[in-house]
Design an enzyme around this catalytic site. Structure first.
Site, short mmCIF file in Angstrom:
data_model
loop_
_atom_site.label_atom_id
_atom_site.label_comp_id
_atom_site.label_asym_id
_atom_site.label_seq_id
_atom_site.Cartn_x
_atom_site.Cartn_y
_atom_site.Cartn_z
N ASP A 163 -11.55 38.28 -120.34
CA ASP A 163 -11.85 39.59 -119.77
C ASP A 163 -12.15 40.64 -120.85
OD1 ASP A 163 -11.10 38.24 -117.49
OD2 ASP A 163 -9.65 39.74 -116.83
N HIS B 182 -8.36 37.22 -122.92
CA HIS B 182 -9.23 38.36 -123.22
C HIS B 182 -10.05 38.09 -124.47
CE1 HIS B 182 -6.10 40.09 -120.66
NE2 HIS B 182 -7.00 40.98 -120.31
#
Ligand SMILES: [Zn+2]
Length: 280
Positions: free
Chosen positions: A92, A242
C-alpha cells in the site's frame, strides 16, 4: 496522523490465527513457481469446480477464477482444485520511489509472485511513470483513495471523489480501471463499501497485518516484519505490507520462507470479482 501510519488501525484486521481450515489439509501445497523443478501448474478445469451461482461474467481473455474472498474476514478460499495454501501479497501507499519499487518488483519476479499495489491518487499524479512501471512488470494496481484519508465519516460525495478520481487517473495513465479497493486505515465504513461496489471494485482490508508501518512493533527491521507475517500466517491470508524500504529489504527472505512452508502466491487476476465488475 503521520503518513507512516499507513493502513494503521485495528478495524480491518481481525486477530489472525494460524489454525488451518480443514480444507487446507487435503490440498497439496502449490508448487512454487520459483522452484527449479516445478512442473507446469496443474490445469484447473473450471468446469470441474463446484461453482455456486454467482460466477463472474467470463470473457475469452479472462484468467481462470481460482479464489474467492470472504467479505467478513478478507481471507481467500480456493475455488475447485486451487491450492488452499496460498496468500495474497499487497503493498500500500505508493507509488513512491523507483529504486525501492524496482527492488520489490525484481523480488516478486524472482519468486514468480503477483501482488496488488494499492496506490494513492496524489502519488500517481506525482509519479505516473511508477504506475506504468507496476503495470509493465505485470503487477496489479489497486485503488487506495486519492488522499489516504479515513473515509468512514465522509459524505458519499466525498468518498465518490476520493475513489473515482483514482479510477480516472489510473485509467488515464495505464488504460485500466482498478478492480480492487482498500480503504486507508482499514476504515472505509459502509459508505466506502458502497462506493467501491458502485465502481465495480472488490473491497478488502486484510487478514494478516505485517505491522511494517508500526515503528514500535517492527522498528524498520526486515526480520521483525518477516516474523510478524509468519506469526499471523494462515491459508488464504491477505497480507498487508507497504512500499517501505525495510519491507523491500525483507521481501526476498519472506517469500522464500513462505515457499518453504508450502505456500503459493495468489495471482490477483484469478480472484473472483463482485457482480457487475467492469474489468472482467
Ligand atoms: Zn495505506
Amino acid at each position: 496522523m503521520s503518513l507512516l501510519a499507513g493502513c494503521a488501525g485495528g478495524n480491518g484486521a481481525p486477530s489472525a490465527t494460524s489454525v488451518p481450515s480443514p480444507a487446507s489439509s487435503a490440498a497439496v501445497p502449490a508448487a512454487s513457481e520459483a522452484a527449479p523443478t516445478s512442473s507446469p501448474a496443474p490445469s484447473l478445469a473450471p468446469s470441474a469446480s463446484p461453482a455456486p451461482s454467482a460466477e463472474p461474467p467470463v470473457s475469452p481473455e479472462t484468467a481462470e477464477t481460482l479464489y474467492r474472498m470472504s467479505d467478513k474476514s478478507y481471507r481467500f478460499e480456493p475455488i475447485g482444485s486451487a491450492a488452499a495454501k496460498a496468500v495474497l501479497l499487497t503493498f500500500d501507499d505508493g507509488p513512491k520511489e523507483e529504486a525501492m519499487l524496482t527492488q520489490m518488483l525484481d523480488t516478486l519476479d524472482k519468486h514468480g509472485a503477483k501482488a496488488i499495489f494499492f496506490v494513492n491518487g496524489y502519488r500517481v499524479e506525482e509519479s505516473p511513470e511508477l504506475l506504468k512501471l507496476i503495470q509493465d512488470r505485470g503487477q496489479t494496481v489497486g485503488n487506495h483513495s486519492w488522499d489516504h484519508i479515513a473515509l468512514s465519516k465522509k459524505s458519499k460525495a466525498e468518498v465518490q471523489k476520493q475513489l473515482g478520481d483514482v479510477q480516472d487517473i489510473v485509467e488515464k495513465t495505464i488504460g485500466e480501471r482498478p478492480e480492487f479497493f482498500r480503504p486507508p486505515h482499514g476504515a472505509g465504513g459502509d459508505v466506502g463499501k458502497q462506493v467501491a461496489k458502485e465502481e465495480g471494485m472488490l473491497y478488502m482490508t486484510w487478514s494478516n497485518g505485517s505491522l511494517d508501518w508500526d515503528l514500535k512493533a517492527t522498528k524498520k527491521d526486515p526480520q521483525l516484519v518477516i516474523e510478524q507475517v509468519l506469526s499471523q500466517l494462515h491459508p488464504g491470508a491477505n497480507i498487508l505490507m507497504h512500499e517501505l524500504q525495510w519491507t523491500a529489504d525483507g521481501l526476498d527472505s519472506l517469500l522464500t520462507k513462505l515457499e518453504e512452508k508450502g505456500y503459493g502466491f495468489i495471482d490477483p487476476s484469478t480472484i473472483e470479482l463482485p457482480d457487475g465488475a467492469a474489468g472482467r
